[in-house]
Design an enzyme around this catalytic site. Structure first.
Site, PDB file in Angstrom:
ATOM      1  N   HIS A  52     -28.844 108.285  58.524  1.00  0.00           N
ATOM      2  CA  HIS A  52     -28.202 107.106  59.141  1.00  0.00           C
ATOM      3  C   HIS A  52     -26.706 107.364  59.258  1.00  0.00           C
ATOM      4  O   HIS A  52     -26.162 108.252  58.614  1.00  0.00           O
ATOM      5  CB  HIS A  52     -28.433 105.868  58.262  1.00  0.00           C
ATOM      6  CG  HIS A  52     -29.773 105.243  58.448  1.00  0.00           C
ATOM      7  ND1 HIS A  52     -29.954 104.010  59.029  1.00  0.00           N
ATOM      8  CD2 HIS A  52     -31.009 105.688  58.156  1.00  0.00           C
ATOM      9  CE1 HIS A  52     -31.245 103.721  59.061  1.00  0.00           C
ATOM     10  NE2 HIS A  52     -31.911 104.725  58.530  1.00  0.00           N
ATOM     11  N   GLY A  53     -26.049 106.528  60.089  1.00  0.00           N
ATOM     12  CA  GLY A  53     -24.588 106.546  60.136  1.00  0.00           C
ATOM     13  C   GLY A  53     -23.998 107.827  60.687  1.00  0.00           C
ATOM     14  O   GLY A  53     -22.985 108.326  60.195  1.00  0.00           O
ATOM     15  N   ALA A  54     -24.602 108.373  61.748  1.00  0.00           N
ATOM     16  CA  ALA A  54     -24.141 109.678  62.252  1.00  0.00           C
ATOM     17  C   ALA A  54     -22.882 109.594  63.113  1.00  0.00           C
ATOM     18  O   ALA A  54     -22.246 110.614  63.363  1.00  0.00           O
ATOM     19  CB  ALA A  54     -25.261 110.367  63.028  1.00  0.00           C
ATOM     20  N   SER A  55     -22.495 108.385  63.542  1.00  0.00           N
ATOM     21  CA  SER A  55     -21.253 108.288  64.335  1.00  0.00           C
ATOM     22  C   SER A  55     -20.075 108.706  63.475  1.00  0.00           C
ATOM     23  O   SER A  55     -19.959 108.280  62.323  1.00  0.00           O
ATOM     24  CB  SER A  55     -21.019 106.846  64.810  1.00  0.00           C
ATOM     25  OG  SER A  55     -22.008 106.475  65.729  1.00  0.00           O
ATOM     26  N   ASN A  95     -29.583 108.774  63.310  1.00  0.00           N
ATOM     27  CA  ASN A  95     -29.297 107.439  63.852  1.00  0.00           C
ATOM     28  C   ASN A  95     -27.861 107.338  64.367  1.00  0.00           C
ATOM     29  O   ASN A  95     -26.919 107.639  63.630  1.00  0.00           O
ATOM     30  CB  ASN A  95     -29.447 106.386  62.750  1.00  0.00           C
ATOM     31  CG  ASN A  95     -30.889 106.102  62.398  1.00  0.00           C
ATOM     32  OD1 ASN A  95     -31.782 106.872  62.728  1.00  0.00           O
ATOM     33  ND2 ASN A  95     -31.120 104.990  61.717  1.00  0.00           N
ATOM     34  N   ASP A 150     -34.788  98.605  63.206  1.00  0.00           N
ATOM     35  CA  ASP A 150     -33.760  99.205  62.352  1.00  0.00           C
ATOM     36  C   ASP A 150     -33.324  98.179  61.296  1.00  0.00           C
ATOM     37  O   ASP A 150     -33.081  97.014  61.615  1.00  0.00           O
ATOM     38  CB  ASP A 150     -32.573  99.600  63.262  1.00  0.00           C
ATOM     39  CG  ASP A 150     -31.595 100.537  62.595  1.00  0.00           C
ATOM     40  OD1 ASP A 150     -32.002 101.266  61.666  1.00  0.00           O
ATOM     41  OD2 ASP A 150     -30.422 100.574  63.026  1.00  0.00           O
TER      42      ASP A 150
HETATM   43  P1  13P Z   1     -23.526 104.485  63.215  1.00  0.00           P
HETATM   44  O1  13P Z   1     -23.109 103.196  63.846  1.00  0.00           O
HETATM   45  O2  13P Z   1     -22.587 104.939  62.171  1.00  0.00           O
HETATM   46  O3  13P Z   1     -23.840 105.538  64.229  1.00  0.00           O
HETATM   47  O4  13P Z   1     -24.894 104.199  62.415  1.00  0.00           O
HETATM   48  C1  13P Z   1     -26.091 103.966  63.089  1.00  0.00           C
HETATM   49  C2  13P Z   1     -27.224 103.764  62.161  1.00  0.00           C
HETATM   50  O5  13P Z   1     -27.344 104.386  61.139  1.00  0.00           O
HETATM   51  C3  13P Z   1     -28.246 102.776  62.553  1.00  0.00           C
HETATM   52  O6  13P Z   1     -29.141 102.504  61.530  1.00  0.00           O
END
Ligand code: 13P
Length: 283
Positions: free
Chosen positions: A207-210, A229, A81
């Site tokens: 990306h950044g799904a949290s 992700n 990643d």
């Molecule tokens: P988050 O921490 O926002 O879930 O992002 C994860 C990510 O995109 C890893 O590349």
């Protein structure tokens, strides 16, 4: 055997679900993810940042992931990643990693293409698949910190050229998500995602799904994102449960005992995210 991400992502793209890519940090986090994914019959991607490799060692992580892939019959990929250097990527390819992300998104378009193509050409000789990012996500992921002012969205008009000239296997798009938690509710540019989907045929990565509401992630999947992700929303329940246990049991000193509630809390988050991705029952 650890696999690359080609088949699993193309199957997801065709069948309208996403493969979850969970960030891992150590033995315990890998165990929870692969065991749960296998129970739910979901493919899974174990994503490791340069920070994870400096902490745990490339060889250790590779070896643990290989054991996991031997133990279970659902597809498991180990994926690099946000790697930024050819040297680090080459070190993992030599160890047998079959899926890599080269993140050159902070460079101008031509330089991004040049760096990504170099990695794609090399990785393909190892039978590995390659993801790259066009546009730039904000937020923080380990040592990668991007100010909101430096983030920018993916330009659909350049996306096709980027994919064609680099030869990548999947494309990470920037449509308003960020790494880490959000200060205010994120507003995603769904139209942009749909436009990129129209001009590009490789699998798209979110990306950044949290912190993104369930329905918004589902909508991205319906619009063509087939790798999602997730890091932060697994780290938080793991740490919260660990902290709670240690506060309630101040004399606890056996990692085999105090890790258990943390693993259990993380498992619940993994189940929730696999369900969100609709990847359960696909294998
Ligand atoms: P988050 O921490 O926002 O879930 O992002 C994860 C990510 O995109 C890893 O590349």
């Amino acid at each position: 055997m650890l696999v690359n991400t080609k088949e699993m992502l193309i199957k997801a793209q065709k069948e309208g679900y996403a493969v979850p890519a969970f960030n891992i940090h150590n033995l315990e986090t890998i165990q929870v993810i692969v065991e749960t994914a296998n129970q739910l019959r979901s493919p899974v991607i174990l994503a490791a940042t340069p920070g994870t490799f400096s902490y745990a060692g490339r060889d250790y992580i590779q070896a643990i992931a290989e054991v996991a892939a031997k133990r279970y019959d659902t597809p498991i990929a180990l994926h690099l990643d946000h790697h930024e250097t050819l040297e680090e990527i080459k070190a993992s390819l030599e160890l047998g990693t079959k899926s890599v992300m080269i993140d050159a998104s902070h460079h101008p378009f031509e330089e991004n293409i040049k760096r990504v193509k170099e990695v794609a050409d090399l990785a393909h000789t190892y039978g590995a698949t390659v993801e790259a990012e066009l546009g730039r996500l904000g937020g923080q992921e380990d040592d990668l910190v991007v100010d909101e002012a430096d983030s920018f969205y993916t330009d659909p008009a350049s996306a096709r050229e980027f994919v064609e000239r680099t030869g990548i296997d999947s494309l990470a798009v920037a449509i308003g998500t960020a790494h880490g938690l959000y200060k205010s509710e994120p507003k995603l540019d769904f139209d942009r995602l749909a436009k990129v989907r129209e001009v590009v045929d490789v699998p798209l990565v979110l990306h950044g799904a949290s912190g993104i509401p369930f329905e918004d992630v589902r909508r991205c999947i319906d619009l063509g994102a087939c790798k999602v992700n997730i890091a932060t929303e697994l780290k938080i329940p793991f740490s919260d449960a660990l902290r709670k246990f240690l506060v309630e049991n101040p004399d606890a000193s056996d990692p085999r005992k105090y890790m258990e509630p943390a693993k259990k809390a993380m498992k619940e988050a993994v189940i929730e995210k696999i369900t969100m991705c609709k990847s359960d029952g696909t294998y």
